[in-house]
Write an enzyme that holds these catalytic residues in place. Structure first.
Site, PDB file in Angstrom:
ATOM      1  N   ASP A  28      -0.201   5.176   1.004  1.00  0.00           N
ATOM      2  CA  ASP A  28      -0.486   6.104   2.102  1.00  0.00           C
ATOM      3  C   ASP A  28      -0.589   5.369   3.433  1.00  0.00           C
ATOM      4  OD1 ASP A  28      -1.147   8.745   0.583  1.00  0.00           O
ATOM      5  OD2 ASP A  28      -2.305   7.208  -0.457  1.00  0.00           O
ATOM      6  N   ASP A  82      -1.668  -0.609   5.964  1.00  0.00           N
ATOM      7  CA  ASP A  82      -1.954  -0.078   7.300  1.00  0.00           C
ATOM      8  C   ASP A  82      -3.427  -0.125   7.660  1.00  0.00           C
ATOM      9  OD1 ASP A  82      -2.536   1.997   5.378  1.00  0.00           O
ATOM     10  OD2 ASP A  82      -2.657   3.401   7.052  1.00  0.00           O
ATOM     11  N   ASP A 116       0.858  -1.167   0.000  1.00  0.00           N
ATOM     12  CA  ASP A 116       0.000   0.000   0.000  1.00  0.00           C
ATOM     13  C   ASP A 116       0.907   1.233   0.000  1.00  0.00           C
ATOM     14  OD1 ASP A 116      -2.366   1.636   0.477  1.00  0.00           O
ATOM     15  OD2 ASP A 116      -1.674   1.766   2.554  1.00  0.00           O
TER      16      ASP A 116
END
Length: 229
Positions: A17, A174, A15
């Site tokens: 961000d 995240d 991922d």
């Protein structure tokens, strides 16, 4: 944790961000600039950060609220994308040890890719500016496919291009979106604890959680979580 599963990993999908980069402040500023342009009240930072992770259209729609019209959302989205493009690197930076860790993994010839719900062009520009693009064989965004994460289309496409079966790959992110993506694609799921994505860990538990990005190195090499230095 079954360490044997991680010893067989042959590809990594990241991922962006909240995982590789801390872009939270620039995204918050861009959303609030959009709200001001639309004549609406600014939102608290933590409210906006809870909307991040599903792509720009969802971010804008949630920020505007359920009473917004389709026309308002379309106009606001265009403003947001333009504003964010101009301010994408005002405060954004790579998390500690990201560059060093990617370099170590690259030296072991582990193919790596980025799969984000952020638009692909701005994602590539950010990675270029931070000197991270060179580590990835593939970079895809939320507008690269007909569907976004957690749909497995993007992850499946990456694995096909890398020639790696799902059980020999991991998705690192995240948020619960990334864990769901891993589950839907049949890969291992690794979650970082320092990001800002929403993650219901009881409902969407990852296979392992990392306090620091460099813990990826011993995880992939030795099947253990620990200091990557």
């Amino acid at each position: 944790m079954d360490s044997a599963k991680f010893l067989g990993v042959r590809a990594l999908i990241f991922d962006l961000d909240g995982t590789l980069i801390d872009s939270k402040l620039d995204l918050i500023h861009s959303v609030n600039a959009m709200l001001c342009e639309a004549g609406r009240e600014r939102l608290p930072a933590e409210t906006i950060s809870g909307y991040i992770g599903h792509g720009a259209p969802v971010l804008v729609a949630r920020a505007l609220g359920a009473d917004s019209t389709e026309e308002e959302r379309a106009r606001a989205l265009q403003f947001f994308l333009t504003y964010y493009e101009e301010h994408k690197l005002d405060n954004t930076y790579a998390y500690p040890l990201v560059a060093e860790t990617l370099a170590k993994l690259a030296r072991r010839d582990l193919p790596m890719a980025v799969l984000t719900n952020k638009p692909v062009r701005v994602s590539v520009r950010i990675l270029d500016a931070l000197g991270l693009s060179k580590y990835f064989r593939e970079i895809y965004g939320g507008n690269s496919f007909e569907t976004k994460k957690p749909d497995p289309l993007g992850a499946n496409t990456i694995l096909s291009k890398l020639g790696t079966p799902p059980q020999q790959a991991m998705v690192i992110g995240d948020s619960e979106v990334d864990v769901q993506t891993a589950r839907n694609a049949g890969t291992l799921a690794v979650a970082v604890n320092y990001g800002f994505g929403v993650h219901d860990r009881k409902l969407h538990p990852a296979d392992v959680y990392l306090e620091r990005f460099d813990e990826l190195v011993p995880l992939v090499i030795d099947g253990r979580v620990g200091n990557g230095s």
